[in-house]
Design an enzyme around this catalytic site. Structure first.
Site, PDB file in Angstrom:
ATOM      1  N   SER A 142       0.847  -1.195   0.000  1.00 20.14           N
ATOM      2  CA  SER A 142       0.000   0.000   0.000  1.00 20.14           C
ATOM      3  C   SER A 142       0.877   1.236   0.000  1.00 20.14           C
ATOM      4  CB  SER A 142      -0.890   0.017   1.251  1.00 20.14           C
ATOM      5  OG  SER A 142      -1.546   1.263   1.399  1.00 20.14           O
ATOM      6  N   TYR A 155      -1.478  -0.085  10.372  1.00 20.96           N
ATOM      7  CA  TYR A 155      -1.569  -0.557   8.986  1.00 20.96           C
ATOM      8  C   TYR A 155      -0.359  -0.081   8.178  1.00 20.96           C
ATOM      9  CZ  TYR A 155      -3.603  -1.409   4.364  1.00 20.96           C
ATOM     10  OH  TYR A 155      -3.830  -1.856   3.080  1.00 20.96           O
TER      11      TYR A 155
END
Length: 255
Positions: A142, A155
């Protein structure tokens, strides 16, 4: 079909980006093992759809956070589909919270799945890849792993670990004919990030993306397919952004 005769294992393959990756690889000729942890129904529906389109697929249960499950998934893929050439580490979770409010489980569970899953599954396939002198690993990371965002510390840290692991694994495995790359999606409408892509929050975030839109999962999957295929044969250790230009801009890191 550029992936004809190849076999791929896609973790978290029953929904979202993972399901799109399974469809893209199968459309290009690969036999696909669709891994799932809890979504048995969607995984089996996807397998049926691939088979109805003339492809080969199998649904394989397993929790990527568990090393034993990862090893069993790899072994079952080889046994049921006759080999293994491509691993797509896609499985992931999100436990968004401000650091001040974040519990230990929010942090630890995210690391176990998002980074632990990449480590376990890659380690599980390496003996087979090394023995055959070839193999491809594509990690779905990501842009959060390269930038900061409010409420995403766990995250982002897990994806930063994936990015660092991708580079190191590429260096270690290149001499065995194994390539390791990562795709870094920006905001793509999936269940995982529904809270960020819908409603007023979604409209605000779109304004911060140079292309002013979110990336469809199919477009993320096409980049994964490219990295899995022969066109990218001289690429390893690469982190490929697929984010509509989001990482080119300076933002506040908030909706």
């Amino acid at each position: 079909m550029k992936l004809a005769g190849q076999v791929a294992l896609v973790t978290g393959g029953s929904r979202g980006i993972g399901a799109a990756v399974c469809r893209a690889l199968a459309a290009d000729g690969a036999a696909v093992a669709v891994n799932y942890r809890a979504s048995e129904g969607p995984a089996k529906e996807l397998v049926r759809a691939i088979e109805q389109a003339g492809g080969r697929a199998v649904a394989i249960a397993g929790d990527v956070a568990e090393a034993a499950d990862a090893a069993a998934m790899a072994a079952r893929t080889i046994d049921e589909l006759g080999g293994l050439d491509i691993l797509v580490n896609n499985a992931g979770i999100a436990r968004d919270a401000l650091i001040y409010h974040m519990g230990m489980d929010d942090w630890l569970d995210t690391m176990k799945v998002n980074f632990g899953g990449v480590f376990h599954c890659t380690k599980a396939v390496l003996p087979h890849f090394m023995a055959q002198g070839s193999g491809v690993v594509v990690n779905v990371s990501s842009v959060m792993g390269e930038r900061g965002w409010i409420g995403e510390s766990n995250y982002a840290a897990s994806k930063g670990a994936v990015n660092a692991f991708t580079r190191c694994c590429a260096m270690e495995s290149a001499r065995f004919g194994i390539r390791v790359n990562a795709v870094l999606p920006g905001f793509s409408p999936t269940e995982l990030v529904a809270g960020l892509t819908e409603g007023e929050t979604g409209r605000s975030i779109r304004k911060q993306i140079p292309m002013r839109r979110f990336g469809p999962v199919e477009q993320i999957a096409e980049v994964v397919r490219f990295l899995a295929g022969p066109e990218s044969a001289y690429m390893t250790g690469a982190l490929v952004n697929v984010d509509g230009g989001a990482m080119t801009a300076l933002g506040l890191g908030r909706p």
